[in-house]
Design an enzyme around this catalytic site. Structure first.
Site, short mmCIF file in Angstrom:
data_model
loop_
_atom_site.label_atom_id
_atom_site.label_comp_id
_atom_site.label_asym_id
_atom_site.label_seq_id
_atom_site.Cartn_x
_atom_site.Cartn_y
_atom_site.Cartn_z
N GLY A 171 -8.56 3.69 10.59
CA GLY A 171 -9.14 2.40 10.26
C GLY A 171 -9.03 2.00 8.81
O GLY A 171 -9.56 0.95 8.42
N THR A 172 -8.31 2.77 8.02
CA THR A 172 -8.23 2.48 6.58
C THR A 172 -7.68 1.09 6.30
O THR A 172 -8.23 0.33 5.49
CB THR A 172 -7.36 3.53 5.88
OG1 THR A 172 -7.86 4.83 6.18
CG2 THR A 172 -7.37 3.33 4.38
N GLY A 173 -6.55 0.74 6.95
CA GLY A 173 -5.92 -0.54 6.68
C GLY A 173 -6.77 -1.72 7.10
O GLY A 173 -6.88 -2.72 6.37
N CYS A 174 -7.38 -1.62 8.28
CA CYS A 174 -8.27 -2.69 8.75
C CYS A 174 -9.44 -2.87 7.81
O CYS A 174 -9.84 -3.99 7.46
CB CYS A 174 -8.80 -2.35 10.15
SG CYS A 174 -7.54 -2.05 11.40
N LYS B 279 0.84 -1.20 0.00
CA LYS B 279 0.00 0.00 0.00
C LYS B 279 0.88 1.25 0.00
O LYS B 279 1.63 1.49 0.93
CB LYS B 279 -0.92 -0.02 1.22
CG LYS B 279 -1.86 -1.22 1.23
CD LYS B 279 -2.77 -1.24 2.44
CE LYS B 279 -2.01 -1.41 3.73
NZ LYS B 279 -2.89 -1.67 4.89
N THR C 60 -9.07 9.39 8.46
CA THR C 60 -8.77 8.13 7.76
C THR C 60 -8.46 7.00 8.74
O THR C 60 -7.86 6.00 8.35
CB THR C 60 -7.58 8.33 6.82
OG1 THR C 60 -6.45 8.83 7.59
CG2 THR C 60 -7.91 9.32 5.72
#
Length: 265
Positions: A207-210, A174, A205
């Site tokens: 929590g984007t990865g989860c 990412k 933003t």
């Protein structure tokens, strides 16, 4: 009608923006039944992580067996696992489960707070990544795991190669921390996909990865291929970031239910 079954093995976020809470919201929004194994509990809000407490390995194993042996599962997503014993326990459980696995190798929070003991990194490399269908590290996690530092798009391929050498079938590197458009590289070493989205002017933003990893797992549970699941997840997360909202005094979360709030055409 039987909903696709997705299991998250991760930490709890008391503020509701990331972790288990974000995972379950994402799975619901994407038409799957979400289930959870809580590996750690955090005291967390929009300003950062004030503390975390990992659960005993036997508690994590008991939760996992309880769900998988009775209900079953069609995809698994892992997030914050906190310590080497938990990483080893979860990796062993996943190795015996016939379902695709999305590993989000969570090392630090959005605010820069450590969520993984330094002693656990070797366990992630040796035990967890080899059982992953797909690993989804951000650039900080790439450096933690491989030592590769990415400063521009050309470095994404080098990072992907270093990660693939650790054993996952696919990697999604990412590049959201790079300047310019949000660009990610998905590859299995042969098939290569570049995913681009405009960089949105929204600081909320959390929590984007989860959310992305859970959305991919939901797609895999529905029978999508890895490239198809990643593309669909990227589109969902881009909308969630655009709709992210202020919460507390710091960084707010993405909006997992943004599609429910779209005007009818």
């Amino acid at each position: 009608m039987r909903l696709p079954l997705v299991l998250t093995v991760a930490g709890s976020d008391s503020g509701g923006g990331a972790g288990i809470q974000a995972d379950l919201k994402t799975m619901l929004a994407l038409g799957t039944h979400g289930m959870s194994v809580i590996a750690a509990v955090t005291a967390q809000n929009s300003l950062g992580v004030q503390g975390y407490w990992e659960l005993p390995a036997e508690a994590v194993k008991a939760q996992y067996r309880s769900v998988v042996d009775d209900i079953g599962v069609q995809a698994v997503k892992t997030g914050m696992l906190a310590s080497a014993p938990l990483v080893e326990t979860v990796a062993e459980l996943l190795a015996g489960t016939d379902a695709p696995v999305v590993v989000d190798p969570v090392g630090v929070s959005k605010h820069g707070d450590s969520l993984l003991a330094a002693s656990a990194l070797e366990s992630v490399r040796r035990a967890l990544l080899p059982v992953a269908t797909l690993a989804t590290p951000n650039l900080d996690e790439v450096t933690q795991l491989t030592g590769v530092e990415v400063t521009d798009e050309t470095g994404l391929r080098r990072a992907a190669d270093a990660l693939l050498a650790l054993g996952p079938r696919w990697v999604l590197v990412k590049g959201g921390h790079l300047p310019g458009d949000a660009v990610d590289l998905l590859t299995d070493g042969t098939d290569e996909h570049w995913l681009r989205a405009p960089r949105l002017d929204n600081r909320h933003t959390h929590g984007t990865g989860c959310t992305l990893a859970s959305a991919i797992a939901a797609g895999l549970a529905k029978g999508l291929t890895v490239p198809e699941a990643v593309q669909a997840a990227k589109e969902y997360v881009t909308g969630a970031i655009a709709a992210g909202f202020a919460l507390g005094e710091g960084i707010g979360p993405v909006d997992h239910g943004w599609r429910f709030r779209q005007p009818l055409s």
